[in-house]
Design a protein around this motif. Structure first.
Motif, short mmCIF file in Angstrom:
data_model
loop_
_atom_site.label_atom_id
_atom_site.label_comp_id
_atom_site.label_asym_id
_atom_site.label_seq_id
_atom_site.Cartn_x
_atom_site.Cartn_y
_atom_site.Cartn_z
N ALA A 88 0.85 -1.19 0.00
CA ALA A 88 0.00 0.00 0.00
C ALA A 88 0.88 1.24 0.00
CB ALA A 88 -0.92 0.01 1.22
N PRO A 89 0.45 2.31 -0.67
CA PRO A 89 1.19 3.57 -0.59
C PRO A 89 0.79 4.33 0.67
CG PRO A 89 -0.69 3.85 -2.02
CD PRO A 89 -0.71 2.41 -1.58
N ARG A 136 3.86 -4.24 3.94
CA ARG A 136 4.81 -3.55 3.05
C ARG A 136 4.18 -2.23 2.60
NH1 ARG A 136 8.26 -5.97 -1.65
NH2 ARG A 136 7.89 -7.88 -0.48
N LEU A 137 4.92 -1.13 2.80
CA LEU A 137 4.45 0.19 2.41
C LEU A 137 5.40 0.81 1.39
CD1 LEU A 137 3.39 1.84 5.80
CD2 LEU A 137 2.02 0.45 4.26
N ALA A 138 4.85 1.71 0.59
CA ALA A 138 5.65 2.58 -0.27
C ALA A 138 5.32 4.01 0.14
CB ALA A 138 5.32 2.36 -1.74
N ILE A 139 6.29 4.69 0.76
CA ILE A 139 6.01 6.05 1.21
C ILE A 139 6.25 7.04 0.07
CG2 ILE A 139 6.41 5.56 3.64
CD1 ILE A 139 9.16 6.87 3.40
N GLU A 140 5.39 8.05 0.02
CA GLU A 140 5.38 9.04 -1.05
C GLU A 140 5.39 10.43 -0.45
OE1 GLU A 140 4.68 7.73 -4.29
OE2 GLU A 140 3.93 5.73 -3.75
N VAL A 175 10.57 3.45 -0.74
CA VAL A 175 10.57 4.92 -0.72
C VAL A 175 10.47 5.48 -2.13
CG1 VAL A 175 11.90 6.98 -0.12
CG2 VAL A 175 11.90 5.00 1.42
N ASN A 176 9.46 6.32 -2.34
CA ASN A 176 9.28 6.99 -3.63
C ASN A 176 9.31 8.50 -3.37
OD1 ASN A 176 8.54 7.98 -6.10
ND2 ASN A 176 6.72 6.71 -6.34
N ILE A 177 10.51 9.04 -3.36
CA ILE A 177 10.68 10.49 -3.17
C ILE A 177 11.56 11.03 -4.29
CG2 ILE A 177 10.37 10.38 -0.67
CD1 ILE A 177 13.45 10.75 -0.44
N ALA A 178 11.66 12.34 -4.37
CA ALA A 178 12.36 13.00 -5.47
C ALA A 178 13.84 12.62 -5.52
CB ALA A 178 12.23 14.51 -5.33
N ILE A 193 15.63 1.03 4.31
CA ILE A 193 14.56 0.99 3.31
C ILE A 193 14.68 -0.26 2.45
CG2 ILE A 193 14.55 3.50 3.25
CD1 ILE A 193 15.56 3.22 0.29
N GLY A 194 13.58 -0.59 1.78
CA GLY A 194 13.60 -1.68 0.83
C GLY A 194 14.06 -1.17 -0.52
#
Length: 472
Positions: A88-89, A136-140, A175-178, A193-194
């Motif tokens: 999930a995000p 499992r998370l994807a942080i934005e 992690v989905n960051i700039a 982080i993964g």
């Protein structure tokens, strides 16, 4: 000049090479002899070059397309089995200094509700996600050096990993960051982080600069070279992706594969994942403004051609897509999907008030996680909440070696069954639990190693008695 080993964006994603590739593909789209040779090469499970793959994508022969689809399905089974990894995000902040014209977070948008989660709010969101069953998370986050500095992201990661609610725990944070610096990537690596994920949006430089007119993201080279800095910083699992609909899809397809080839050539490790989002309606974004949209048929063919070209990589599809679309492409190579996603900042703990809107885009699949899990099992898939490879150090070249040798199934299939059993015991509805237990009983017989099978049966018994977190 095209050079996959170069560290310069315009050399490993050469515009001229992409155009020559598209011309070559168009010229050979009816060349049955060549297409057959490419398909035979793909059957070796070693992958295809961007030129070879582009020929398959351009091919309009239905019989050959059906062959590609069947091969994609078989390769997915060979490398990943019938497992589908769940995630999930979690959107931390939508403050952003960029001017991206396809994203409602752009700085000129004055009516979107701007939010940034406090650590207490992060905690509440994570508990809500754990109580669904997510592991499992994807942080934005938007890009804003003042509001969302790297220290804030690191604090959020620390908070997420610290929370243990009932039997819940987030075991992997992607992690989905700039795009950022090598130093900051090292900090993310040290935070545990993964995968580091960064979508290119578009590889077409001229289009990229028009779509990102202001802000740090305007710098095409800095953004495109981010994965090399991440690798230098010690992050060996990286995820690529483009936003289909911004530029011609055949251009993006070829360039995306060139980026994968570049990572292999320079670092010896291709992308851990590839994501295939399509542009969706958002707060002040009308997707019809962008005239490069693709229909479901082309979308499915892109996924199948990616699967046969990079058989080792995980492929992700999100709740941007509808249930029907996701069901169509699952057999063609998808190995990860999100479930019960919220694209607003917050929203898992409590629904966002109607007068507020902080979402990055509208979701098409709005089902609960329990409904998605039940649906996957009805289709014959094993919903997996496994994070074992990351926590056992099977990342980067260690994961890829196992995957390319088609050995990852020796531990992934049993791990999927054990984590699914955890989910069923802790979170599933009665109907989902019933079908899941039946599926697990059947799938145990597909474990080839008798010793492993015996351990799994013992661990499943322990899970049913309250023990948690077994893994190979």
């Amino acid at each position: 000049m095209y050079n996959p080993k170069s560290l310069k964006a315009e050399e490993f994603i050469s515009h001229d090479e992409v155009l020559e590739t598209l011309e070559y593909a168009q010229k050979n789209k009816d060349n049955t002899e060549l297409i057959d040779r490419i398909i035979e090469k793909a059957k070796l499970r070693k992958g295809l070059s961007h030129r070879e793959a582009s020929v398959l994508l351009a091919c309009e022969n239905k019989e050959k397309t059906d062959e590609i689809y069947a091969l994609a399905n078989q390769i997915k089974k060979d490398f990943y089995g019938n497992r589908i990894v769940m995630f999930a995000p979690l959107y931390l902040s939508n403050y952003c200094v960029n001017g991206c014209v396809y994203c409602p977070y752009h700085m000129k948008n004055k009516h979107i509700t701007r939010k940034k989660l406090t650590q207490e709010e992060v905690r509440n969101e994570v508990i809500a996600l754990q109580d669904m069953g997510h592991k499992r998370l994807a942080i934005e986050s938007g890009e804003d050096p003042q509001m969302n500095p790297i220290e804030y992201i690191l604090d959020c990661i620390k908070t997420i990993y610290s929370i243990k609610h009932k039997n819940g725990a987030i075991r992997r944070v992607n992690v989905n960051i700039a795009a950022t610096t090598v130093e900051n990537y090292k900090k993310l690596k040290d935070a545990g982080i993964g995968t580091y994920i960064l979508f290119q949006e578009t590889y077409h430089k001229e289009s990229y600069e028009k779509l990102h007119p202001t802000g740090p993201k305007h710098n095409y080279a800095y953004h495109t070279e981010a994965m090399d800095r991440a690798m230098e910083g010690g992050i060996d699992d990286v995820g690529l992706g483009v936003l289909f609909g911004l530029e011609l899809y055949r251009y993006e397809f070829a360039a995306l594969l060139m980026h994968a080839e570049h990572l292999e050539a320079v670092h010896g490790v291709g992308p851990h994942t590839i994501s295939v989002p399509r542009i969706r309606r958002a707060d002040d974004i009308d997707p019809s403004v962008f005239d490069n949209g693709i229909d479901d048929e082309i979308f499915a063919k892109i996924i199948a051609c990616l699967r046969v070209s990079v058989p080792y990589t995980g492929m992700i599809i999100s709740t941007r897509e509808s249930k029907a679309c996701r069901e169509k492409v699952l057999p063609l190579g998808i190995s990860q999907i999100s479930g019960a996603s919220r694209t607003s900042v917050g929203g898992y703990c409590e629904p966002e008030p109607e007068e507020e809107n902080s979402a990055q885009f509208d979701t098409s699949d709005k089902r609960t996680l329990d409904e998605v899990v039940h649906w996957l099992m009805d289709l014959g898939y094993i919903p997996s909440f496994c994070t074992a490879c990351y926590r056992e150090g099977r990342t980067g070249d260690r994961f890829m070696t196992l995957c390319k040798n088609q050995q990852i199934l020796n531990c992934c299939h049993p791990n999927a069954l054990m984590t699914l059993d955890e989910y069923l015991d802790d979170y599933a509805s009665e109907g989902t639990r019933a079908i899941g237990k039946e599926l697990i009983s059947k799938e145990i017989n597909n474990i080839p190693n008798e010793k492993v099978k015996k351990i799994v049966i013992e661990n499943l018994s322990k899970i049913d008695k309250g023990s948690r977190d077994f893994r190979f």
